[in-house]
Design a protein around this motif. Structure first.
Motif, short mmCIF file in Angstrom:
data_model
loop_
_atom_site.label_atom_id
_atom_site.label_comp_id
_atom_site.label_asym_id
_atom_site.label_seq_id
_atom_site.Cartn_x
_atom_site.Cartn_y
_atom_site.Cartn_z
N PRO A 1 -2.65 3.73 -13.37
CA PRO A 1 -3.80 3.82 -12.46
C PRO A 1 -4.68 2.58 -12.48
CG PRO A 1 -3.51 5.90 -13.62
CD PRO A 1 -2.57 4.92 -14.24
N ASN A 2 -4.93 2.01 -13.66
CA ASN A 2 -5.74 0.79 -13.74
C ASN A 2 -5.05 -0.38 -13.05
OD1 ASN A 2 -7.79 2.06 -15.21
ND2 ASN A 2 -6.79 1.63 -17.16
N VAL A 3 -3.73 -0.48 -13.23
CA VAL A 3 -2.98 -1.56 -12.57
C VAL A 3 -3.04 -1.39 -11.05
CG1 VAL A 3 -0.70 -2.61 -12.28
CG2 VAL A 3 -1.45 -1.85 -14.54
N PHE A 4 -2.86 -0.16 -10.58
CA PHE A 4 -2.93 0.09 -9.14
C PHE A 4 -4.33 -0.21 -8.59
CE2 PHE A 4 0.65 3.41 -9.65
CZ PHE A 4 1.60 2.41 -9.53
N PHE A 5 -5.36 0.12 -9.38
CA PHE A 5 -6.73 -0.16 -8.96
C PHE A 5 -6.94 -1.66 -8.75
CE2 PHE A 5 -11.17 -1.19 -9.86
CZ PHE A 5 -11.83 -0.32 -9.01
N GLU A 6 -6.43 -2.47 -9.69
CA GLU A 6 -6.55 -3.92 -9.56
C GLU A 6 -5.77 -4.43 -8.35
OE1 GLU A 6 -8.46 -5.88 -11.28
OE2 GLU A 6 -9.18 -4.28 -12.62
N SER B 1 0.83 -1.21 0.00
CA SER B 1 0.00 0.00 0.00
C SER B 1 0.86 1.26 0.00
CB SER B 1 -0.94 0.00 1.22
OG SER B 1 -1.86 -1.06 1.15
N SER B 2 1.91 1.27 0.83
CA SER B 2 2.77 2.45 0.89
C SER B 2 3.56 2.62 -0.41
CB SER B 2 3.74 2.34 2.08
OG SER B 2 4.55 1.20 1.97
N SER B 3 3.95 1.49 -1.03
CA SER B 3 4.68 1.56 -2.30
C SER B 3 3.81 2.13 -3.41
CB SER B 3 5.20 0.18 -2.70
OG SER B 3 6.13 -0.30 -1.76
N ILE B 4 2.54 1.72 -3.43
CA ILE B 4 1.62 2.23 -4.44
C ILE B 4 1.40 3.73 -4.24
CG2 ILE B 4 -0.79 2.19 -5.21
CD1 ILE B 4 -0.79 -0.82 -4.69
N ALA B 5 1.22 4.15 -2.97
CA ALA B 5 1.04 5.58 -2.69
C ALA B 5 2.28 6.37 -3.11
CB ALA B 5 0.76 5.77 -1.20
N ARG B 6 3.45 5.80 -2.86
CA ARG B 6 4.69 6.48 -3.23
C ARG B 6 4.82 6.56 -4.76
NH1 ARG B 6 7.49 3.87 -0.08
NH2 ARG B 6 8.26 2.22 -1.45
N GLN B 7 4.45 5.49 -5.44
CA GLN B 7 4.49 5.49 -6.91
C GLN B 7 3.55 6.55 -7.48
OE1 GLN B 7 5.14 3.34 -9.98
NE2 GLN B 7 7.16 3.13 -9.05
N LYS C 1 2.54 9.31 -6.11
CA LYS C 1 3.10 10.64 -5.86
C LYS C 1 4.21 10.96 -6.84
CE LYS C 1 5.27 13.47 -2.28
NZ LYS C 1 5.78 13.49 -0.88
N ARG C 2 5.10 10.00 -7.07
CA ARG C 2 6.23 10.23 -7.98
C ARG C 2 5.75 10.35 -9.43
NH1 ARG C 2 10.90 5.99 -6.82
NH2 ARG C 2 11.91 7.32 -8.40
N LEU C 3 4.73 9.57 -9.81
CA LEU C 3 4.18 9.68 -11.16
C LEU C 3 3.56 11.05 -11.39
CD1 LEU C 3 2.55 6.16 -11.61
CD2 LEU C 3 4.46 7.09 -12.94
N LYS C 4 2.91 11.57 -10.35
CA LYS C 4 2.31 12.90 -10.47
C LYS C 4 3.39 13.96 -10.66
CE LYS C 4 -1.03 15.91 -8.16
NZ LYS C 4 -1.88 16.09 -6.95
N GLU C 5 4.46 13.84 -9.89
CA GLU C 5 5.57 14.79 -10.03
C GLU C 5 6.22 14.65 -11.40
OE1 GLU C 5 8.01 13.68 -6.78
OE2 GLU C 5 6.80 14.74 -5.26
N LEU C 6 6.39 13.40 -11.86
CA LEU C 6 7.00 13.17 -13.16
C LEU C 6 6.14 13.73 -14.29
CD1 LEU C 6 9.19 11.92 -14.94
CD2 LEU C 6 7.95 9.75 -14.82
#
Length: 310
Positions: free
Chosen positions: A90-95, A47-53, A55-60
């Motif tokens: 986002p779809n992968v994270f949703f799954e 869960s924390s890794s997904i949240a971190r990803q 955040k970083r994707l948004k910055e990227l």
């Protein structure tokens, strides 16, 4: 109790087997608790890794937009390739999150508290979805029979109140079950969820409507509407094209109810607040159902045209 040597020996043998089995149970339970702790740690880590990803994707994404504006023509193709890959995340994270515990939404928190309702394997998810569909079918048939009884066989306010109470319980239970399904990755969205909240409110208002002249004026129409809706819902498994005429008839029945109730507010006998409230609620149901159905039909035919073009 006295034991013969043979029976005592058998009992001792049985006790020895039970002791071995007991030791095995303890070891299995110890391993079970250990695995639970490991699973809990993995869930938190994921869960924390997904949240971190995220955040970083948004910055990227912001950085890529700046590079697109400031970079040369040669960098555009590379940027577009990266952005295309980012769209899938986002779809992968949703799954992924469908199998991870998450905080309940506001509604589930109010109803259930902070109870974890996430089902952690596909079998349990499918079983819960299947049980939800069976619940809807069984209750729809029950409400169909109940509305028929009230409409044609019994004409007592107490029986009507029992019918409306059952409607309140049914729609309220649907909202809870649908919230659990959404927490487990089901893509039930928008109006199709919200209409059950509206229907719960409407049934509650009907339940509180006291016996009177206006109630009796609207009673038969409301029961006929309930009979039609529950009869329609009991065989909704057919295709959308087949259902459309009946679906729109149900929507316009809601509009007819709203207009009838509004006209009743013009009568000198009108004094119950439930009349105007039910009229407004039926109007909300009509507008939501009608325009949502039109949107679904439009999107369906649009997708069909795209498929033919391909």
């Amino acid at each position: 109790m006295l034991f013969s040597p043979n029976s005592l020996g058998e009992c001792l043998q049985e006790w020895g087997d039970l002791e071995k089995d007991y030791q095995q149970i303890q070891e299995t339970h110890r391993l079970y608790k250990q695995k639970l702790e490991e699973v809990s740690k993995l869930q938190d880590s994921c869960s924390s890794s997904i949240a971190r990803q995220r955040k970083r994707l948004k910055e990227l994404s912001v950085s890529l937009d700046e590079c697109r504006q400031n970079g040369g023509p040669g960098s555009v193709s590379a940027i577009e390739e990266i952005q295309e890959c980012m769209k899938e995340r986002p779809n992968v994270f949703f799954e992924m999150e469908a199998f991870l515990p998450k905080k309940n939404g506001l509604y589930l928190s109010l109803v259930l508290g902070n109870v974890n309702v996430t089902l952690l394997n596909k079998h349990d998810k499918f079983a819960y979805k299947d049980e939800y569909e069976k619940f809807k079918l069984y209750l729809t048939v029950l409400l169909l029979l109940f509305s028929f009884t009230c409409r044609f066989l019994l004409s007592y306010r107490a029986v009507d109140a029992l019918f409306n109470f059952l409607l309140v319980w049914y729609y309220c239970t649907l909202t809870i079950r649908e919230s659990v399904l959404i927490s487990n990755g089901s893509k039930i969205k928008g109006w199709w969820v919200f209409q059950h909240y509206v229907s719960t409110f409407l049934s509650g208002v009907m339940l509180t409507w006291p016996e009177g002249e206006l109630y009796q004026m609207f009673r038969s129409q409301f029961l006929s509407y309930s009979l039609y809706i529950k009869g329609f819902q009991s065989w909704m498994w057919r295709g959308l094209t087949f259902l459309l005429p009946f679906l729109f008839c149900g929507h316009f029945f809601q509009l007819h109810n709203a207009v009838t109730l509004f006209r009743m507010t013009q009568l000198p006998e009108w004094k119950e607040w439930q009349v105007l409230m039910c009229s407004a609620t039926f109007l909300v149901l009509f507008m939501g159902n009608f325009f949502t159905t039109l949107g679904v039909v439009y999107q369906k035919y649009k997708n069909q045209d795209k498929a033919k073009a391909v």
